[in-house]
Design an enzyme around this catalytic site. Structure first.
Site, short mmCIF file in Angstrom:
data_model
loop_
_atom_site.label_atom_id
_atom_site.label_comp_id
_atom_site.label_asym_id
_atom_site.label_seq_id
_atom_site.Cartn_x
_atom_site.Cartn_y
_atom_site.Cartn_z
N GLU A 37 0.75 -1.26 -0.21
CA GLU A 37 0.14 -0.07 0.10
C GLU A 37 1.18 1.25 -0.06
OE1 GLU A 37 -3.16 -0.18 -0.53
OE2 GLU A 37 -3.78 -2.23 0.40
N CYS A 94 -2.11 9.29 3.02
CA CYS A 94 -1.68 8.72 1.64
C CYS A 94 -3.05 9.04 0.74
CB CYS A 94 -1.59 7.23 1.67
SG CYS A 94 -3.03 6.30 2.30
P1 NAD Z 1 8.96 4.65 3.83
O1 NAD Z 1 8.99 3.55 2.82
O2 NAD Z 1 10.30 5.39 4.13
O3 NAD Z 1 9.06 3.50 5.30
C1 NAD Z 1 7.87 2.45 5.51
C2 NAD Z 1 8.49 1.59 6.44
O4 NAD Z 1 9.29 0.63 5.68
C3 NAD Z 1 9.26 1.97 7.73
O5 NAD Z 1 8.87 1.15 8.64
C4 NAD Z 1 10.57 1.61 7.28
O6 NAD Z 1 11.71 1.53 8.34
C5 NAD Z 1 10.66 0.60 6.67
N1 NAD Z 1 11.61 0.12 5.61
C6 NAD Z 1 12.40 1.14 5.04
N2 NAD Z 1 13.43 0.47 4.22
C7 NAD Z 1 13.16 -0.90 4.17
C8 NAD Z 1 13.29 -1.93 3.48
N3 NAD Z 1 14.53 -1.86 2.65
N4 NAD Z 1 12.95 -3.11 3.65
C9 NAD Z 1 11.70 -3.00 4.49
N5 NAD Z 1 11.34 -2.43 5.39
C10 NAD Z 1 11.98 -1.02 5.15
O7 NAD Z 1 7.50 5.25 4.20
P2 NAD Z 1 7.12 6.36 4.99
O8 NAD Z 1 8.12 7.38 4.78
O9 NAD Z 1 7.31 5.87 6.59
O10 NAD Z 1 5.73 6.51 4.75
C11 NAD Z 1 5.34 7.58 4.01
C12 NAD Z 1 4.73 6.81 2.83
O11 NAD Z 1 3.87 5.90 3.00
C13 NAD Z 1 3.99 7.85 1.93
O12 NAD Z 1 4.37 7.65 0.36
C14 NAD Z 1 2.54 7.62 2.05
O13 NAD Z 1 1.70 7.92 0.65
C15 NAD Z 1 2.60 6.05 2.04
N6 NAD Z 1 1.35 5.58 2.71
C16 NAD Z 1 0.65 4.54 1.90
C17 NAD Z 1 -0.69 4.47 2.52
C18 NAD Z 1 -1.57 3.51 1.80
O14 NAD Z 1 -2.57 2.93 2.27
N7 NAD Z 1 -1.44 3.49 0.39
C19 NAD Z 1 -0.95 4.49 3.90
C20 NAD Z 1 0.00 5.52 4.69
C21 NAD Z 1 1.25 5.94 3.94
#
Ligand code: NAD
Length: 514
Positions: free
Chosen positions: A236, A270
């Site tokens: 997501e 999001c």
């Molecule tokens: P991010 O991708 O930086 O991090 C998300 C999670 O992934 C964190 O827990 C992080 O530690 C982990 N992570 C980072 N690198 C990883 C890897 N290589 N392997 C596995 N896990 C890893 O995202 P963010 O900045 O925390 O969140 C913001 C983003 O999330 C925005 O783009 C937003 O639109 C999206 N978002 C989407 C939804 C949806 O339902 N579609 C909901 C909320 C947020």
């Protein structure tokens, strides 16, 4: 939680005050290894429990959260969001999701029978069994809604879950895990592992299924890693949701909704409104209504105890302010104009940026193309509904869209929008309609949460085919036709039967006794 002597630590800082809230361990591979091993031991007895017992465990957890005086405070402190959103969105959502999923999962997990037509001597039982251990990886913007809440469906489906929350907002997840245990539920069935990206990657390498919410870039890495192990993975990801205002729209209501959907949690949602397309004839009035409402928003340090009215709190992740400033500068250099807000609140200690409206935007500006995810939104005027549609679909993302206008006109546009979700004449609350599957199109992700579909994906389907004893003689005849020893005369019969059944369409005249 306090860091252990061996693990490196992560400082969790209040986005609203800059003060240190706690230090948590960056658990890395070793922590993930421990948690997943414990979850592997806990999953079979959890999955073997009668469904009603799992449902009761979820209800006890929900009650413990509702009775907890600290949960909402922790959420406000580490996210910087107003208490109104902590309770009125995140905790409300979790309760509603548990209510719905308890009923949906009972239905989703029920065994079914399939009765074939040709092989009428057989009956197949479809059994849905849990995957085992599911890893949930969440972002920082909704520390309950996109983290612990995404554990509900896998848990009810009979899996043990290990949650890796964002390193920016891990405290509420730790609190909820503690409440799970305090509610008398088995500790190893729902665990939280804290850490940065490498901890998340280690989790993907060890679990049997992954629910990931976060950015497109990380989602791609997680999906590739899961694909290498051939495990199911739901992603997501980001959004660039368009908000379309047609000439037939109720402009007051549209403006009110647009402001909430653009600036709820300071624009860090999001499915928020990321770009606005308004038809020429009503554009000026709509822009004025927006600007007026935005100027009246109350933005300050949210009180975790919640005794003062606050519409906007802090930006959780300081990087989002940099994105806002970059998008703002780019848009202004290309001719857009600030109609409300426009500056960083440097007089405050934490991360604050005024809710900001740009008018005169054009499609090539970064603010109309890249996810902003902060307190900035831009309006672009369009000739008509067709132009709005074309521009709304001109994006690599397709998570959510909003249309305001006469119901029939809005509906006909909705059916042509390239977006996993569309909401007409309202905003955001479609996320709370947990009955409907919710997922992104294009680069906004793969798979869904919510609905019966959001439960079944955390199971493996097993088809067990059995004989119907009364039809044993027919079964022997079919065995003679298909199996050893092969005989050219039998093959001739099968070939004739094939033509009769399919070429002449006899098989289509019958219905399987399903
Ligand atoms: P991010 O991708 O930086 O991090 C998300 C999670 O992934 C964190 O827990 C992080 O530690 C982990 N992570 C980072 N690198 C990883 C890897 N290589 N392997 C596995 N896990 C890893 O995202 P963010 O900045 O925390 O969140 C913001 C983003 O999330 C925005 O783009 C937003 O639109 C999206 N978002 C989407 C939804 C949806 O339902 N579609 C909901 C909320 C947020």
């Amino acid at each position: 939680m306090v860091a252990t002597a061996t693990a490196p630590t992560i400082r969790v800082v209040s986005p609203a005050t800059g003060g240190l809230l706690a230090e948590v361990p960056d658990e890395g591979e070793a922590g993930v290894e421990r948690a997943v091993a414990a979850a592997r031991g806990a999953a079979p007895p959890w999955g073997a429990r009668p469904y009603g017992e799992r449902a009761e465990a979820l209800k006890r957890w929900r009650d413990a959260i509702l009775d907890d005086p600290e949960a909402a405070c922790t959420l406000v402190e580490e996210s910087g969001k107003p208490r109104h959103e902590a309770i009125g969105i995140e905790i409300l959502y979790l309760c509603e999701l548990i209510r719905f999923t308890i009923r949906a999962a009972r239905r989703a997990l029920r065994e079914e029978s399939r009765h074939p037509l040709l092989f009428l001597t057989k009956k197949t039982r479809l059994v849905r069994r849990p995957l085992g251990v599911v890893g949930v990886i969440g972002p920082w913007n909704f520390p309950i809604l996109n983290n612990a809440a995404d554990c509900v469906a896998p848990l009810l489906a009979g899996n043990a879950v290990v949650l890796k929350p964002s390193e920016l907002t891990p405290l509420i997840s730790l609190r909820l895990a503690e409440l799970w245990r305090r509610a008398g539920n088995p500790a190893d069935v729902f665990q939280v592992v804290t850490g940065r990206g490498a901890t998340g990657a280690a989790l993907v390498d060890r679990v049997d299924g992954v629910m990931f919410t976060g950015s497109v870039d990380t989602g791609r890495k997680v999906a590739a890693r899961a694909a290498a192990r051939l495990i199911p993975c739901v992603t997501e990801l980001g959004g660039k949701s368009p908000f379309v205002v047609l000439a037939s729209a109720d402009l007051d209501r549209a403006a009110e909704a647009c402001v909430w959907s653009s600036f709820m949690h300071s624009g860090q949602a999001c499915i928020r409104t990321e770009r606005i397309y308004v038809v020429e004839g009503v554009a000026e009035r709509f822009e004025n209504l927006l600007a007026e409402r935005i100027r009246s928003l109350r933005q300050h340090v949210p009180n975790p105890g919640g005794d003062e009215a606050c519409d906007l709190g802090a930006v959780t992740f300081p990087r989002q302010i940099e994105v806002v400033e970059r998008h703002l500068a780019d848009a202004q250099s290309k001719g857009a104009r600030v109609a409300a807000g426009g500056r960083r609140r440097t007089e405050l200690e934490g991360n604050f940026f005024e809710p900001t409206l740009l008018v005169g935007a054009t499609q090539e500006m970064a603010v109309m193309r890249e996810e902003t995810f902060g307190p900035l939104v831009a309006v672009m005027r369009v000739r008509d509904a067709e132009e709005a549609l074309r521009l709304a679909n001109d994006s690599h993302l397709g998570l959510n869209a909003t249309v305001f206008g006469a119901p029939d006109e809005a509906m006909s546009l909705a059916r042509r929008l390239d977006s996993g979700q569309v909401i007409l004449n309202d905003v955001l609350v479609n996320y709370l309609v947990v009955e409907a599957p919710l997922g992104g199109w294009k680069q906004s992700g793969l798979g869904v949460r919510h609905g019966i579909e959001g439960v079944r994906q955390w199971t493996r389907i097993q088809a067990i085919t059995v004989r119907r004893p009364l039809l044993a003689p027919v079964e022997r005849l079919i065995a003679k036709l298909l199996a050893f020893p092969y005989d050219p005369r039998v093959l001739a019969v099968v070939s004739r039967a094939l033509r009769l059944l399919y070429r002449r369409g006899l098989a289509e005249k019958f219905r399987a006794p399903h």
